[in-house]
Structure formats: structure tokens, C-alpha cells
Design a protein around this motif. Structure first.
Motif, mmCIF file in Angstrom:
data_model
loop_
_atom_site.group_PDB
_atom_site.id
_atom_site.type_symbol
_atom_site.label_atom_id
_atom_site.label_comp_id
_atom_site.label_asym_id
_atom_site.label_seq_id
_atom_site.Cartn_x
_atom_site.Cartn_y
_atom_site.Cartn_z
ATOM 1 N N ARG A 7 13.483 38.964 44.852
ATOM 2 C CA ARG A 7 14.001 37.664 45.272
ATOM 3 C C ARG A 7 14.727 36.987 44.108
ATOM 4 N N VAL A 8 14.149 37.118 42.880
ATOM 5 C CA VAL A 8 14.786 36.524 41.708
ATOM 6 C C VAL A 8 16.135 37.175 41.451
ATOM 7 N N LYS A 9 16.211 38.498 41.518
ATOM 8 C CA LYS A 9 17.477 39.199 41.294
ATOM 9 C C LYS A 9 18.499 38.842 42.368
ATOM 10 N N ARG A 10 18.018 38.699 43.611
ATOM 11 C CA ARG A 10 18.936 38.349 44.691
ATOM 12 C C ARG A 10 19.520 36.955 44.489
ATOM 13 N N ASN A 11 18.744 36.056 43.886
ATOM 14 C CA ASN A 11 19.205 34.690 43.647
ATOM 15 C C ASN A 11 19.866 34.505 42.277
ATOM 16 N N SER A 12 20.033 35.588 41.511
ATOM 17 C CA SER A 12 20.640 35.479 40.181
ATOM 18 C C SER A 12 22.144 35.220 40.302
ATOM 19 N N LEU A 13 22.710 34.682 39.184
ATOM 20 C CA LEU A 13 24.147 34.396 39.155
ATOM 21 C C LEU A 13 24.963 35.669 39.358
ATOM 22 N N PHE A 14 24.511 36.771 38.759
ATOM 23 C CA PHE A 14 25.233 38.038 38.888
ATOM 24 C C PHE A 14 25.323 38.477 40.342
ATOM 25 N N ALA A 15 24.178 38.436 41.058
ATOM 26 C CA ALA A 15 24.169 38.868 42.459
ATOM 27 C C ALA A 15 25.046 37.965 43.319
ATOM 28 N N LYS A 16 24.962 36.661 43.087
ATOM 29 C CA LYS A 16 25.770 35.732 43.885
ATOM 30 C C LYS A 16 27.267 35.958 43.635
ATOM 31 N N LEU A 17 27.650 36.126 42.348
ATOM 32 C CA LEU A 17 29.054 36.358 42.042
ATOM 33 C C LEU A 17 29.565 37.657 42.646
ATOM 34 N N LEU A 18 28.758 38.729 42.504
ATOM 35 C CA LEU A 18 29.178 40.023 43.035
ATOM 36 C C LEU A 18 29.318 39.972 44.548
ATOM 37 N N GLY A 20 29.972 37.336 46.379
ATOM 38 C CA GLY A 20 31.164 36.541 46.701
ATOM 39 C C GLY A 20 32.442 37.346 46.521
ATOM 40 N N PHE A 21 32.527 38.122 45.438
ATOM 41 C CA PHE A 21 33.709 38.948 45.213
ATOM 42 C C PHE A 21 33.880 39.981 46.315
ATOM 43 N N ILE A 22 32.768 40.606 46.731
ATOM 44 C CA ILE A 22 32.850 41.633 47.777
ATOM 45 C C ILE A 22 33.341 41.024 49.088
ATOM 46 N N SER A 313 31.666 39.720 37.002
ATOM 47 C CA SER A 313 30.330 39.162 37.246
ATOM 48 C C SER A 313 29.470 39.269 35.989
ATOM 49 N N ILE A 314 29.602 40.432 35.308
ATOM 50 C CA ILE A 314 28.826 40.621 34.078
ATOM 51 C C ILE A 314 29.323 39.684 32.977
#
Length: 753
Positions: A7-18, A20-22, A313-314
Motif C-alpha cells: 500500500r505504501v509503494k502504491r501511494n508513493s510519488l514514484f508509483a503515482k508519477l509512473l 500518470g505517465f502511462i 519518475s525516478i
């Protein structure tokens, strides 16, 4: 624990940015697929539309060109030379003038395909073209040979009833002086007739290949022109190609036949049909090539989008993590290693907040300095200061010294140093030296070449300030190859309310600069600067001598003017003299219809004057300018004209007699009115002007070489009354005969010494 970690990884900035880009990539991919499908359907129509537009432009250019040639030919029916030839076939003056006009038109319209223009007189069986008078056989059996358009064809056109007719292009050849046959080209015959003139017509020969190269717009080289009956007028294909009017009427602007597209249009003025033939494989190949490129670009863009999304994203996540860590630790020395401006701006702001007191103080100090300079600039320019903050910064209660610096940069300086560099370096040097000696001073650049300093000090500081200026002068003199400075300094202080007066006086003192290439300090103010202008008599004398191209007399006159300036003349007065000489010289050339463009090919005379710092430079400039102008005047005078040459020669031989226009016109077998009008139109001067010029010129020679009395000189050159002679001599030279004789004898005596 595993669920919480996911859940933490899913809510991370990296996951959200990736994510959104997809989503953006998927939407973009769908849009591109739909666009590609639409584009593949419409590309054929776009290619067809492109060829239609090209066809329309080609037709428009051809039609405008044919109409222009018709108008050019029609204008000659009102030509005075053509009218004169219609009445008198032996009028050789009219023939020569008409040939010159034809030659000029052919040269002007050469790039528009005009090969020749001629008048054909059927009554007297002669032609006049760009080379002059010509017989029918010489023209059509030697100069323009064509099996299709022989002598009989051209003679037959007198019996035809039309206003303007364009005939199909045909190959023409000519016979050389050695009897060889050489090609002329493929030419359109164009004939323009007038119902009021049955015995002659005007014809033009247009280069069909030149028109094709200039006006044809297409991806294909196959182009032809036909009339309403299908007669081929021109084909870019050597074998030619025809098209039936019925096939063109079958569809809109094009049709397809035998794997070719036929794009066509009809001219409104001529009724011609213009056709471009484009092979179908050209359009199909272009469509396939573009489709393949689009598919490849779509695939590449999709792959790159995915890769860039991951990398971005990175790169966005990493700096944000470092910023958060720095905020927790209150560490202003964070090193992001990021090239994103926004992240760097955040870090810069964090550092700014930590050192806010020092930064705010420095910013306020810089702001006040700029506002103070702005305030003093407004005061010297008499511009109301609306801001109370600005008013509070400037001092209007103490007396001050006012120093103005005018910068003059040489051409060498402009070649080596940029505009911004020259402004900043010298301004900083002046400001630094003034402030070192007088901290309570302000230095402002009011114009691109003007700097002024306001120095608050007592009256006893005048010597110290002068010492600072002398020191600066020595530095400026070391760079005299690149620039020099005029320093205006009034040793007495100004009252607090005299900012504008101080600025105006400084400008006037700058104008008192002496003529040299060194830095000068001007300390005296004796009222407004006196401008230098030619007197009315000098103005008239200069114009007369320049019109006569008398270089020696003009330079003598200019020498007298420079003698007036030599003792107390300023650099500004020398420039004013030079500007007046240049303007009057250019005006004289323009009035004589002489092109003086060569004077301004590299650097205009007015720009050259700005560089002069010595009398020698002005003298060389005047000699070059007057010598060039006199050469142009003499060249203009040497242009041959049979009527004018005869009239001038007759006047040269009989200037002492009582002659008038009637006597000369009778010799030329012309009316005096026509001859006078002809001379006026050709030269801009009347018969009487030329006669007076010759008589006064002869009078000058007699005055210089003899001791004859004035009335004897007058009688010798054709004036029965000595007073009339004196008035005319003064009008043309600006001085009386007696004054002229004295000046010449003084010049001779000075040369002997």
C-alpha cells in the motif's frame, strides 16, 4: 506487513508519477492511431489539392504575363515616336528613340521571357526592333527564321481582325554573319493591333522555355498549353502531347487516364487550357512512403515514451526525497545534483531564508541606488517625479558640481568591442574615479553616448575635481585609437534648483569641442553654440560652380570657408560645414538625374564625417567628394545627343553673336518650340541657360587672361549691355566680374609666393 508495504509503494510519488505517465501515453497512443487512420484516408486528397493549387498558380502567372505583354504593346500606340514614324518613315530620330525604348523594355523584362519587341509598318515595309531599323527579309529570313512564321505570315496579319492574338510557340533560328544557322529558342509570337492604326502593329516574341521555368509549379516536368480547339501551343515534352477539350470537361479540375493524373485549368483572359501530367505512381509512392514513416514514428514514440516515463519518475522522486531530508535536518548545504530548475529554485529559496537578513539589506541597498539614479535622471530632464520614495532619495538642498562626458568611439573600437561592453566599462571607470574622490556623488548614463556626474562638494573642491578629471583624461588618451571623450566641466558649483540648466549648459559646452582626436576638457560656457552655415551668396556660388563641374573653383571656395573656422572653429562647426557640402552636392546630382549610389556603397558620407578629427581628413574628404561629383557631372554632360550636341557646338562657335533658338532650330530643320522643349526635357536646362553658361565661361577666361574693360568683355561674349552682363555674371557665380578678376589675381600671386 506485506499488505501495508504494498500500500505504501502504491501511494508513493514514484508509483503515482509512473501511473500518470502511462495513462497519458495510452491516451496519446489512441489519439495517434485514430489520427493515422484519418490521415491515410485524406492524404490522397491532400496530394491532389496540392497539385490543383500548383496548377492554379501556374495559370494565374501565365495569364498575368500575357496580359502584361498586351498592355506593354498597347501603350506604344500612344507613343510619340510611333506616331511620328506613322507620318514620316524617314524620321530617323524617332526610329533611334523607339529602338532605345524597345531595348530598355527587353532588358527590364528579360527575366520575364521578353526576347524582342518590334513595330511592323506594312505601308512602308519596314520594322523597328531593339536593334533599330530593319527590313522584312532581314528580320524574318535572317534574325528570326521559322518555317511556321515566315514573312508571308507576318504580312498577312494586317488583313486579320483582332485586338491581341497569341500564336503557338515555335522554334526560331537566326543566320550569323558567317552564314551559320544558330538556335534562338522556342518563342510565342504575340501581336497587338489597333483599329485606329491599320498600317502597322506592335508584336512581341516571348521565350516559352523561360516562361515555363519561371511559372511552372509541379512535381512532374510534363506540361503543355492548348487552345479551346485542342491546338497545342506549348509542350515541355519534345514530342509534344495533345489533349481534347471534351476530356477536360468530363470532370472538375483533373481526371485520370492511362495511370496518369491530368490536372488542368483554363485561363480567363486567353481561353487557353493549361495541363500538368502527374504519373499515378508518384502520388501512390508518396502516400506509401508517408504511411510507413508514420507507423515507424508511432512505434518509436511509444517505446521512447515508456522509457522516458520511468526515468523521469525516478529523477523527480530522488530530489524531492533529498529536499525533505534537508528540511528535517535544517541543512542549507544540500547538494541535489538535479538539473530541474524548480527543484534548484526550492533549494535556493531555502538558503535565502537562512541568510535573509543579509540578502534583504543588500537588495534594498541596490534598489535605493537605482532609484536615486532614476531620480537624478528625471531632475536633469525636467521630468516630474511622482514617487515620494524617489524624491526622498535625491538631494536638492546642497550646491553641486556638474560634469558631463560625451563618448566618441572610433571605427576600430566598434570592430573589436561590443556595444554593451563599451557602455559598461567606461561608465564603471568614470563612476569609480569620481566616487573615490567624492563619495557623495552620483554618476548616471542619460543617453547611449552621454554620462553625467553630480558631485556634492563646496566651491573650494573645484581644483580637486579638476585634478581627478585630468587624471581620467590621461587614461582616456592612452586609448585614443579606440575612443576619445569630451568632458564638460564648469568650475563653479550650481545652485540646488539648477539641474536642468546644468544639463543644458553641459550639452552646449560639449559642442564647443575643438577639432582633434584627443580627450578634451571644456571649462568655459559663453552662451549657446554658434552654428555654421553657408551665406546666401556662398550657397548660390557653390551651386553654380558645381553645376559647371569646376572642381578647382569649388575647392578654393571650400578652402575659404575652412579658413574662417581655422582660428576659433569647433569640431561641430566643421561637421556642419561638411554636412552642408554633402547635402548640396547630393542635391545637385539628383537634379541632374545622376545616380550617386556609389557614394554610399560602404559608408555614407554623413557617417564618414563623424570619424574626422583633423582638417587634413576634411580636406581629403572634400577633394574626393567634389572630384567624384565633378566626374559624374562631366560624364553626364558627355552623353551624346545629336540635337543637343549640335546646339551646344553652335553656341560655342557663335556665342559672341546675337543668336537665339530660331537660328539653331533652322539649322536642325526643327521648330524652335520643339527644339527648346526637347533640350529642357533631356537636360533640365533651357536653351538660354546653356547660352548664358557658355558666355560666362568665356568671360571668365577673358577676365583671367586680359586687362579688357568690363563693357569690352560683355560685348565680346554677346552682351550688348554691360549692366545685363554684370547681373548675369553675379547670378551664375555669386560675385561681380571685377571681384572675380581680383580673386583670381590674388590666387595667382599667392601661388607664386
Amino acid at each position: 506487513m506485506v499488505i501495508n508495504s504494498l500500500r505504501v509503494k502504491r501511494n508513493s510519488l514514484f508509483a503515482k508519477l509512473l501511473l500518470g505517465f502511462i495513462v497519458i501515453i495510452v491516451i496519446s497512443f489512441i489519439f495517434n492511431v485514430l489520427s493515422f487512420k484519418f490521415f491515410t484516408v485524406s492524404i490522397h486528397d491532400e496530394v491532389v489539392l496540392y497539385n490543383k493549387l500548383n496548377m492554379s498558380n501556374t495559370v494565374s502567372k501565365y495569364e498575368e504575363h500575357f496580359q502584361l505583354m498586351g498592355e506593354v504593346a498597347t501603350n506604344f500606340y500612344n507613343n510619340t515616336n510611333v506616331t511620328a514614324l506613322s507620318r514620316d518613315k524617314t524620321n530617323f530620330f524617332a526610329m533611334n528613340d523607339l529602338a532605345v525604348e524597345f531595348t530598355t523594355l527587353v532588358m527590364n523584362y528579360k527575366n520575364l521571357g521578353l526576347d524582342n519587341l518590334f513595330l511592323y509598318n506594312g505601308r512602308h515595309s519596314f520594322l523597328v526592333d531593339k536593334s533599330g531599323l530593319m527590313k522584312e527579309d532581314e528580320m524574318f529570313a535572317k534574325q528570326y527564321i521559322s518555317a511556321k512564321y515566315d514573312t508571308a505570315f507576318w504580312a498577312k496579319q494586317f488583313d486579320e481582325d483582332f485586338y491581341m492574338r497569341i500564336y503557338p510557340a515555335a522554334d526560331f533560328t537566326r543566320q550569323t554573319l558567317h552564314g551559320l544557322i544558330e538556335p534562338v529558342g522556342k518563342l510565342f509570337p504575340v501581336i497587338v493591333k489597333s483599329k485606329l492604326q491599320k498600317h502597322y502593329y506592335i508584336a512581341a516574341l516571348l521565350d516559352a522555355e523561360a516562361l515555363y521555368e519561371k511559372y511552372h509549379l509541379s512535381v512532374s516536368d510534363l506540361f503543355y498549353i492548348a487552345d479551346a480547339g485542342g491546338t497545342l501551343y506549348y509542350s515541355s515534352n519534345a514530342q509534344g502531347q495533345t489533349v481534347t477539350p471534351q476530356s477536360l470537361a468530363a470532370s472538375g479540375n483533373y481526371y485520370m487516364k492511362n495511370d496518369n493524373y491530368y490536372f488542368y485549368a483554363q485561363g480567363e483572359k486567353t481561353g487557353f487550357t493549361y495541363v500538368n501530367v502527374v504519373p499515378n505512381q508518384n502520388i501512390a509512392a508518396k502516400k506509401s512512403r508517408l504511411s510507413a514513416i508514420l507507423i515507424l514514428l508511432l512505434a518509436v514514440s511509444l517505446a521512447l515514451s515508456l522509457i522516458i516515463s520511468v526515468l523521469l519518475s525516478i529523477r523527480i522522486k530522488s530530489p524531492i526525497q533529498k529536499i525533505i531530508e534537508s528540511m528535517y535536518k535544517m541543512n542549507p548545504n544540500i547538494q541535489l545534483g538535479s538539473k530541474i530548475n524548480e527543484f534548484n529554485a526550492i533549494v535556493d529559496n531555502m538558503r535565502t531564508i537562512i541568510a535573509s537578513n543579509r540578502s534583504i539589506h543588500k537588495d534594498l541597498q541596490n534598489k535605493n541606488t537605482l532609484l536615486k539614479k532614476y531620480g537624478y535622471w528625471n531632475k536633469v530632464k525636467s521630468i516630474p517625479i511622482g514617487s515620494r520614495d524617489v524624491q526622498s532619495l535625491i538631494d536638492t538642498s546642497k550646491p553641486y558640481f556638474f560634469v558631463m562626458f560625451h563618448l566618441h568611439f572610433t571605427r576600430r573600437f566598434h570592430e573589436l568591442i561590443t556595444e554593451e561592453q563599451k557602455k559598461s566599462h567606461i561608465l564603471e571607470f568614470i563612476q569609480l574615479n569620481i566616487q573615490l574622490a567624492f563619495p557623495q556623488s552620483e554618476t548616471v548614463q542619460s543617453e547611449k553616448d552621454l554620462i553625467f556626474s553630480i558631485v556634492f562638494a563646496g566651491a573650494d573642491a573645484s581644483g580637486t575635481l579638476r585634478g581627478v578629471l585630468d587624471k581620467m583624461k590621461r587614461v582616456f588618451d592612452m586609448d585614443s585609437e579606440y575612443y576619445y571623450v569630451t568632458i564638460a566641466f564648469k568650475p563653479a558649483p550650481y545652485s540646488p534648483s539648477g539641474f536642468t540648466a546644468a544639463y543644458d549648459e553641459g550639452r552646449e559646452m560639449i559642442r564647443r569641442r575643438r577639432l582633434n582626436g584627443e580627450t578634451q576638457i571644456v571649462s568655459n560656457f559663453a552662451g549657446p553654440h554658434q552654428d555654421f552655415h553657408l551665406t546666401p551668396s556662398e550657397d548660390k556660388e557653390f551651386a553654380v560652380r558645381l553645376a559647371a563641374a569646376n572642381e578647382a573653383d569649388i575647392m578654393t571656395m571650400i578652402g575659404r570657408m575652412m579658413n574662417r573656422l581655422r582660428a576659433n572653429g569647433t569640431a561641430e562647426q566643421y561637421r556642419q560645414l561638411a554636412r552642408e557640402i554633402v547635402s548640396k552636392t547630393l542635391l545637385a546630382l539628383v537634379l541632374q538625374n545622376i545616380n550617386a549610389g556609389a557614394l554610399q556603397e560602404e559608408l555614407s558620407p554623413y557617417e564618414q564625417i563623424k570619424e574626422f578629427v583633423s582638417e587634413e581628413q576634411y580636406d581629403d574628404f572634400f577633394r574626393s567628394l567634389i572630384g567624384y561629383a565633378a566626374t559624374l557631372m562631366n560624364d553626364k554632360r558627355m552623353e551624346k545627343d545629336s540635337i543637343i550636341d549640335f546646339a551646344l557646338t553652335y553656341m560655342e562657335q557663335h556665342y559672341g553673336d546675337d543668336i537665339g533658338p530660331d537660328a539653331v532650330a533652322e539649322k536642325l530643320n526643327l521648330s524652335s518650340g520643339y527644339m527648346c522643349k526637347y533640350i529642357k526635357n533631356k537636360t533640365g536646362k533651357t536653351f538660354g541657360d546653356f547660352l548664358d553658361d557658355i558666355r560666362i565661361m568665356k568671360a571668365k577666361e577673358i577676365l583671367e587672361s586680359t586687362d579688357c574693360k568690363i563693357h569690352e568683355v560683355a560685348l565680346h561674349v554677346g552682351y550688348q549691355n554691360a549692366n545685363s552682363f554684370t547681373r548675369m555674371f553675379r547670378r551664375l557665380t555669386g560675385i561681380t566680374p571685377g571681384e572675380y578678376r581680383r580673386e583670381k589675381r590674388i590666387d595667382v600671386a599667392s601661388n607664386i609666393q
